[in-house]
Design a protein around this motif. Structure first.
Motif, PDB file in Angstrom:
ATOM      1  N   THR A  37       0.862  -1.069   0.032  1.00 40.70           N
ATOM      2  CA  THR A  37       0.101  -0.059  -0.039  1.00 40.70           C
ATOM      3  C   THR A  37       0.779   1.277   0.220  1.00 40.70           C
ATOM      4  O   THR A  37       0.531   2.263  -0.867  1.00 40.70           O
ATOM      5  CB  THR A  37      -0.901   0.079   1.230  1.00 40.70           C
ATOM      6  OG1 THR A  37      -1.749  -1.205   1.158  1.00 40.70           O
ATOM      7  CG2 THR A  37      -1.657   1.204   1.159  1.00 40.70           C
ATOM      8  N   VAL A  38       1.727   1.369   0.946  1.00 42.10           N
ATOM      9  CA  VAL A  38       2.730   2.372   0.732  1.00 42.10           C
ATOM     10  C   VAL A  38       3.456   2.771  -0.370  1.00 42.10           C
ATOM     11  O   VAL A  38       3.489   3.726  -0.834  1.00 42.10           O
ATOM     12  CB  VAL A  38       3.817   2.217   2.113  1.00 42.10           C
ATOM     13  CG1 VAL A  38       4.923   3.239   2.006  1.00 42.10           C
ATOM     14  CG2 VAL A  38       3.126   2.292   3.426  1.00 42.10           C
ATOM     15  N   LEU A  39       3.847   1.536  -0.980  1.00 34.99           N
ATOM     16  CA  LEU A  39       4.666   1.717  -2.126  1.00 34.99           C
ATOM     17  C   LEU A  39       3.509   2.157  -3.440  1.00 34.99           C
ATOM     18  O   LEU A  39       4.163   2.928  -4.191  1.00 34.99           O
ATOM     19  CB  LEU A  39       5.372   0.227  -2.588  1.00 34.99           C
ATOM     20  CG  LEU A  39       6.583   0.216  -1.736  1.00 34.99           C
ATOM     21  CD1 LEU A  39       6.970  -1.349  -2.175  1.00 34.99           C
ATOM     22  CD2 LEU A  39       7.521   1.242  -1.891  1.00 34.99           C
ATOM     23  N   ALA A  42       3.253   6.055  -2.771  1.00 37.26           N
ATOM     24  CA  ALA A  42       4.412   6.640  -3.242  1.00 37.26           C
ATOM     25  C   ALA A  42       4.483   6.757  -4.565  1.00 37.26           C
ATOM     26  O   ALA A  42       4.859   7.827  -5.063  1.00 37.26           O
ATOM     27  CB  ALA A  42       5.443   5.895  -2.464  1.00 37.26           C
ATOM     28  N   SER A  43       4.220   5.625  -5.148  1.00 29.78           N
ATOM     29  CA  SER A  43       4.391   5.646  -6.790  1.00 29.78           C
ATOM     30  C   SER A  43       3.324   6.752  -7.383  1.00 29.78           C
ATOM     31  O   SER A  43       3.683   7.397  -8.204  1.00 29.78           O
ATOM     32  CB  SER A  43       3.939   4.346  -7.171  1.00 29.78           C
ATOM     33  OG  SER A  43       3.879   4.349  -8.814  1.00 29.78           O
ATOM     34  N   ASP A  44       2.100   6.807  -6.897  1.00 32.96           N
ATOM     35  CA  ASP A  44       1.029   7.734  -7.361  1.00 32.96           C
ATOM     36  C   ASP A  44       1.486   9.034  -6.938  1.00 32.96           C
ATOM     37  O   ASP A  44       1.109   9.968  -7.644  1.00 32.96           O
ATOM     38  CB  ASP A  44      -0.254   7.495  -6.554  1.00 32.96           C
ATOM     39  CG  ASP A  44      -1.380   8.164  -7.169  1.00 32.96           C
ATOM     40  OD1 ASP A  44      -1.900   7.921  -8.325  1.00 32.96           O
ATOM     41  OD2 ASP A  44      -1.485   9.222  -6.624  1.00 32.96           O
ATOM     42  N   ILE A  45       1.947   9.523  -5.683  1.00 28.53           N
ATOM     43  CA  ILE A  45       2.632  10.637  -5.235  1.00 28.53           C
ATOM     44  C   ILE A  45       3.786  11.381  -6.411  1.00 28.53           C
ATOM     45  O   ILE A  45       3.650  12.408  -6.780  1.00 28.53           O
ATOM     46  CB  ILE A  45       2.902  10.887  -3.968  1.00 28.53           C
ATOM     47  CG1 ILE A  45       1.931  10.619  -3.066  1.00 28.53           C
ATOM     48  CG2 ILE A  45       3.680  12.249  -3.819  1.00 28.53           C
ATOM     49  CD1 ILE A  45       2.099  10.352  -1.669  1.00 28.53           C
ATOM     50  N   ALA A  46       4.550  10.221  -6.786  1.00 27.96           N
ATOM     51  CA  ALA A  46       5.490  10.424  -7.733  1.00 27.96           C
ATOM     52  C   ALA A  46       5.109  11.045  -9.126  1.00 27.96           C
ATOM     53  O   ALA A  46       5.566  11.949  -9.740  1.00 27.96           O
ATOM     54  CB  ALA A  46       6.569   9.298  -7.863  1.00 27.96           C
ATOM     55  N   ALA A  47       4.107  10.324  -9.508  1.00 23.69           N
ATOM     56  CA  ALA A  47       3.361  10.504 -10.683  1.00 23.69           C
ATOM     57  C   ALA A  47       2.365  11.602 -10.825  1.00 23.69           C
ATOM     58  O   ALA A  47       2.091  12.393 -11.616  1.00 23.69           O
ATOM     59  CB  ALA A  47       2.797   9.095 -11.342  1.00 23.69           C
ATOM     60  N   HIS A  48       1.928  11.893  -9.549  1.00 27.77           N
ATOM     61  CA  HIS A  48       0.883  13.213  -9.433  1.00 27.77           C
ATOM     62  C   HIS A  48       1.316  13.902  -8.224  1.00 27.77           C
ATOM     63  O   HIS A  48       0.487  14.135  -7.403  1.00 27.77           O
ATOM     64  CB  HIS A  48      -0.396  12.543  -9.383  1.00 27.77           C
ATOM     65  CG  HIS A  48      -0.825  11.710 -10.545  1.00 27.77           C
ATOM     66  ND1 HIS A  48      -1.300  12.141 -11.642  1.00 27.77           N
ATOM     67  CD2 HIS A  48      -0.825  10.219 -10.481  1.00 27.77           C
ATOM     68  CE1 HIS A  48      -1.650  10.950 -12.370  1.00 27.77           C
ATOM     69  NE2 HIS A  48      -1.300   9.905 -11.765  1.00 27.77           N
ATOM     70  N   PRO A  49       2.186  14.971  -8.376  1.00 24.88           N
ATOM     71  CA  PRO A  49       2.644  15.540  -7.281  1.00 24.88           C
ATOM     72  C   PRO A  49       1.501  16.588  -6.864  1.00 24.88           C
ATOM     73  O   PRO A  49       0.737  16.765  -7.804  1.00 24.88           O
ATOM     74  CB  PRO A  49       3.707  16.498  -7.647  1.00 24.88           C
ATOM     75  CG  PRO A  49       3.968  16.098  -9.188  1.00 24.88           C
ATOM     76  CD  PRO A  49       3.009  15.066  -9.583  1.00 24.88           C
ATOM     77  N   ASP A  50       1.620  17.101  -5.697  1.00 28.05           N
ATOM     78  CA  ASP A  50       0.559  18.067  -5.225  1.00 28.05           C
ATOM     79  C   ASP A  50      -0.780  17.601  -5.359  1.00 28.05           C
ATOM     80  O   ASP A  50      -1.725  18.251  -5.531  1.00 28.05           O
ATOM     81  CB  ASP A  50       0.743  19.421  -5.890  1.00 28.05           C
ATOM     82  CG  ASP A  50       2.156  19.978  -5.505  1.00 28.05           C
ATOM     83  OD1 ASP A  50       2.387  19.946  -4.267  1.00 28.05           O
ATOM     84  OD2 ASP A  50       2.522  20.804  -6.415  1.00 28.05           O
ATOM     85  N   SER A  51      -1.082  16.333  -4.918  1.00 26.85           N
ATOM     86  CA  SER A  51      -2.236  15.630  -4.822  1.00 26.85           C
ATOM     87  C   SER A  51      -3.122  15.561  -3.490  1.00 26.85           C
ATOM     88  O   SER A  51      -2.131  15.437  -2.421  1.00 26.85           O
ATOM     89  CB  SER A  51      -2.233  14.256  -5.398  1.00 26.85           C
ATOM     90  OG  SER A  51      -2.317  14.138  -6.834  1.00 26.85           O
ATOM     91  N   ALA A  70      -0.784   5.379   4.869  1.00 27.90           N
ATOM     92  CA  ALA A  70       0.520   5.385   3.720  1.00 27.90           C
ATOM     93  C   ALA A  70       1.063   6.670   3.845  1.00 27.90           C
ATOM     94  O   ALA A  70       2.479   6.801   3.910  1.00 27.90           O
ATOM     95  CB  ALA A  70       0.067   4.728   2.701  1.00 27.90           C
ATOM     96  N   VAL A  71       0.448   7.698   3.596  1.00 30.14           N
ATOM     97  CA  VAL A  71       0.924   9.042   3.803  1.00 30.14           C
ATOM     98  C   VAL A  71       1.815   9.379   4.916  1.00 30.14           C
ATOM     99  O   VAL A  71       2.814  10.090   5.015  1.00 30.14           O
ATOM    100  CB  VAL A  71      -0.019  10.218   3.347  1.00 30.14           C
ATOM    101  CG1 VAL A  71       0.555  11.643   3.476  1.00 30.14           C
ATOM    102  CG2 VAL A  71      -0.575   9.744   1.826  1.00 30.14           C
TER     103      VAL A  71
END
Length: 146
Positions: A37-39, A42-51, A70-71
């Motif tokens: 879940t954390v990974l 993290a992958s989504d945050i990397a692809a979509h910053p400022d979410s 996870a955040v």
């Protein structure tokens, strides 16, 4: 290769990755499900910053409570930071940290050779090199941001 074979390969690769991850600090227990879940987050945050957390939940299909947890783990590890949304001060936006923490650097630099050898059932150098090269090729072709 068909879709089922690709899916099963993906699951196998995730398991090898989880096995290669270094132990959490302080002797904390491993929880494979939450690691995934954390990974994913993290992958989504990397692809979509400022979410916002809710946006991450929608994209990943995870419950908002799991995304929030996870955040929090990612913030504690120094991987992400949360900032106030300038357009709506009630919301927090999540992005990758400008500078990764020591823990993040350590995790990213962790070698997978031992976990890969265990999965392959061999420590034969030529076989490990062959599979590692194939994985690096796939990573370059399919990993977002590479």
């Amino acid at each position: 290769m068909n879709a089922v074979e690709l899916f099963l390969l993906g699951r196998t690769l995730m398991k090898i990755g989880e096995d290669a991850l270094p132990e959490p600090p302080g002797g904390a227990a491993r929880y494979a499900g939450s690691t995934r879940t954390v990974l994913v987050v993290a992958s989504d945050i990397a692809a979509h910053p400022d979410s916002a957390v809710g946006e991450i939940a929608v994209r990943t299909g995870l419950p908002q409570s799991q995304v929030s947890t996870a955040v929090a783990r990612l913030k504690e590890a120094g991987s992400v930071q949360a900032v106030t949304d300038p357009q709506d001060r009630r919301r927090m936006l999540v992005r990758q940290a400008a500078e990764p923490s020591e823990r993040v650097v350590h995790v990213r630099e962790t070698d997978v050779t031992e976990a890969l050898a265990a999965a392959l059932g061999t420590k034969e150098v030529a076989r490990l090199r062959e599979v590692t090269t194939a994985l690096e090729t796939l990573a370059r072709a399919l990993t977002p941001g590479t």
